[in-house]
Write an enzyme that holds these catalytic residues in place. Structure first.
Site, PDB file in Angstrom:
ATOM      1  N   ARG A 119       8.556   0.358  -2.891  1.00 17.65           N
ATOM      2  CA  ARG A 119       8.089  -0.960  -3.302  1.00 17.65           C
ATOM      3  C   ARG A 119       9.238  -1.876  -3.713  1.00 17.65           C
ATOM      4  O   ARG A 119      10.283  -1.412  -4.156  1.00 17.65           O
ATOM      5  CB  ARG A 119       7.098  -0.832  -4.460  1.00 17.65           C
ATOM      6  CG  ARG A 119       5.765  -0.250  -4.057  1.00 17.65           C
ATOM      7  CD  ARG A 119       4.862  -0.031  -5.242  1.00 17.65           C
ATOM      8  NE  ARG A 119       5.367   1.024  -6.127  1.00 17.65           N
ATOM      9  CZ  ARG A 119       4.728   1.457  -7.198  1.00 17.65           C
ATOM     10  NH1 ARG A 119       3.578   0.909  -7.539  1.00 17.65           N
ATOM     11  NH2 ARG A 119       5.242   2.415  -7.941  1.00 17.65           N
TER      12      ARG A 119
ATOM     13  N   GLU B 136       0.823  -1.209   0.000  1.00 22.55           N
ATOM     14  CA  GLU B 136       0.000   0.000   0.000  1.00 22.55           C
ATOM     15  C   GLU B 136       0.860   1.265   0.000  1.00 22.55           C
ATOM     16  O   GLU B 136       1.893   1.339   0.665  1.00 22.55           O
ATOM     17  CB  GLU B 136      -0.895  -0.009   1.252  1.00 22.55           C
ATOM     18  CG  GLU B 136      -1.759   1.205   1.440  1.00 22.55           C
ATOM     19  CD  GLU B 136      -3.026   1.175   0.607  1.00 22.55           C
ATOM     20  OE1 GLU B 136      -3.357   2.211   0.017  1.00 22.55           O
ATOM     21  OE2 GLU B 136      -3.686   0.116   0.566  1.00 22.55           O
TER      22      GLU B 136
ATOM     23  N   THR C 249       2.449  -1.061 -17.936  1.00 24.93           N
ATOM     24  CA  THR C 249       2.948  -0.070 -16.982  1.00 24.93           C
ATOM     25  C   THR C 249       3.404   1.188 -17.705  1.00 24.93           C
ATOM     26  O   THR C 249       3.758   1.140 -18.889  1.00 24.93           O
ATOM     27  CB  THR C 249       4.118  -0.641 -16.158  1.00 24.93           C
ATOM     28  OG1 THR C 249       4.504   0.317 -15.156  1.00 24.93           O
ATOM     29  CG2 THR C 249       5.327  -0.941 -17.030  1.00 24.93           C
TER      30      THR C 249
ATOM     31  N   THR D 153       3.542  14.505  -4.388  1.00 23.78           N
ATOM     32  CA  THR D 153       3.667  13.142  -3.858  1.00 23.78           C
ATOM     33  C   THR D 153       5.092  12.817  -3.419  1.00 23.78           C
ATOM     34  O   THR D 153       5.314  12.268  -2.327  1.00 23.78           O
ATOM     35  CB  THR D 153       3.241  12.118  -4.927  1.00 23.78           C
ATOM     36  OG1 THR D 153       1.961  12.481  -5.436  1.00 23.78           O
ATOM     37  CG2 THR D 153       3.160  10.723  -4.344  1.00 23.78           C
TER      38      THR D 153
ATOM     39  N   ASP E 215       9.804   5.850  -3.729  1.00 26.34           N
ATOM     40  CA  ASP E 215       9.087   4.595  -3.968  1.00 26.34           C
ATOM     41  C   ASP E 215       9.768   3.505  -3.153  1.00 26.34           C
ATOM     42  O   ASP E 215      10.942   3.206  -3.365  1.00 26.34           O
ATOM     43  CB  ASP E 215       9.107   4.239  -5.463  1.00 26.34           C
ATOM     44  CG  ASP E 215       8.114   3.157  -5.826  1.00 26.34           C
ATOM     45  OD1 ASP E 215       7.756   2.358  -4.941  1.00 26.34           O
ATOM     46  OD2 ASP E 215       7.707   3.095  -7.000  1.00 26.34           O
TER      47      ASP E 215
END
Length: 348
Positions: free
Chosen positions: A283, A247, A304, A269, A281
């Site tokens: 992830r 998430e 993507t 962001t 990021d």
């Protein structure tokens, strides 16, 4: 890892070992006044440890690699530590510092403690100190176990179960559940029309987004990307959507909501994530690659706009035969978010 993360989330200390060196660690976010008071009595030379990203926001000089450590003074209350760690307090309490960061080499446990706080879905800020011996009731873990977490999670990933789940517009769909030995959150694959493993499979790697996927939030494009991917895969005749438990680009839902508050203050962001102490990021894609391999796929046509996803999957041994464009119209609420993605290198 799961026990250590649970202890941090409960506000309890954990011990991180690196050879003979031991560090006691508390998460700033869940540390109570009573815990801080008890820690001061038991442990000398407590430090507040922050990421470089958060330190840059607070104008702290970076003398050490990976993280910075600040000496805890007698006036550093739990409320003050939380205000230093949590950028949503920056406007209410702008007068922080000046800070003097430690210049000597820091213990490996400091870096590992920050990583564990991130993996626990907490603010990446800890109170830590070197100790000679850990108490018997304190959960202990090694810095190596924390550092190896992602690789071990991917290595031990297994298919737990699978079942037919007909979807609107994709009735011949199977949902496959995966779990690692660490006891962490499950990941899922949505397999439409059982595509052949002999050719590159049309694939979408999608990180869960509670606000976008479930609530239909207009602040991001996650909901349209999820539903649009399933529609596109069905029209293509088959493919796979990997639904990863990562998430908010890997920072967790609560930290994502904190980032939303910062965005309401005018930060984009990427700026919001950095002010929180995270990378742009967080992830990781080793698990995604292992999921594909367990399903029998070695090559994908990846849906993507993010070139980093292409290189990340290839890093873990998945051949990306083609990048397939996957973009949707913006709205008044997410136009800035999409523009920030484009500045970060996404291809629209």
């Amino acid at each position: 890892m799961e026990r250590a993360a649970h202890a941090l989330r409960q506000g309890k200390p954990i011990a991180i070992k690196n050879g003979r060196e031991i560090v006691i660690v508390y998460a700033v976010e869940t540390m109570s006044d009573a815990t801080l008071k008890a820690a001061r009595k038991k442990v000398k030379d407590l430090r507040l440890v922050l990421t470089h990203a958060r330190a840059r926001t607070l104008k702290i000089r970076l003398y050490t690699s990976d993280v910075v450590a600040l000496h805890l003074g007698a006036k550093d209350t739990r409320e003050r530590l939380h205000a230093i760690a949590d950028p949503t307090f920056d406007m209410a309490e702008p007068m922080k510092g000046p800070f003097e960061a430690e210049r000597a080499k820091l213990p490996a446990g400091f870096v590992a403690g920050i990583k564990l706080a991130k993996l626990s879905g907490l603010l990446p800020a800890i109170v830590a100190a070197r100790i000679s011996k850990a108490e018997r009731n304190v959960v202990a873990i090694t810095a190596k176990e924390i550092g190896d977490f992602e690789n071990e999670a991917a290595k031990t990933l297994k298919i737990v179960t699978r079942a037919r789940v007909p979807l609107e517009g994709a009735t011949n769909t199977e949902l496959v559940a995966f779990r690692s030995a660490d006891g962490g959150p499950e990941h899922y694959a949505i397999v439409v029309n059982a595509p052949s493993t002999a050719a590159p499979v049309l694939t979408r790697v999608h990180s869960e987004c509670f606000t976008g996927d479930l609530l239909g939030s207009l602040k991001c494009d996650c909901g349209p990307q999820l539903r649009g991917a399933i529609d596109a895969i069905a029209r293509n005749g088959g493919g796979i959507l990997l639904y990863l438990a990562q998430e908010g680009r890997g920072i967790g839902l609560i930290n994502k909501l904190r980032a939303y508050r910062l965005q309401d203050q005018g930060f984009d962001t990427l700026e919001a994530n950095e002010r929180l102490g995270f990378e742009a990021d967080e992830r990781l894609y080793g698990v995604a690659a292992k999921m594909l391999k367990l399903l029998g796929y070695k090559s994908v046509r990846l849906m993507t706009n993010n070139p980093d996803k292409v290189s990340s999957l290839e890093k873990y041994g998945v051949t990306v035969a083609e990048r397939v464009q996957h973009a949707f119209p913006t709205n008044v609420h997410n136009a800035g978010y999409i523009a920030t993605k484009a500045r970060a290198g996404h291809l629209f």
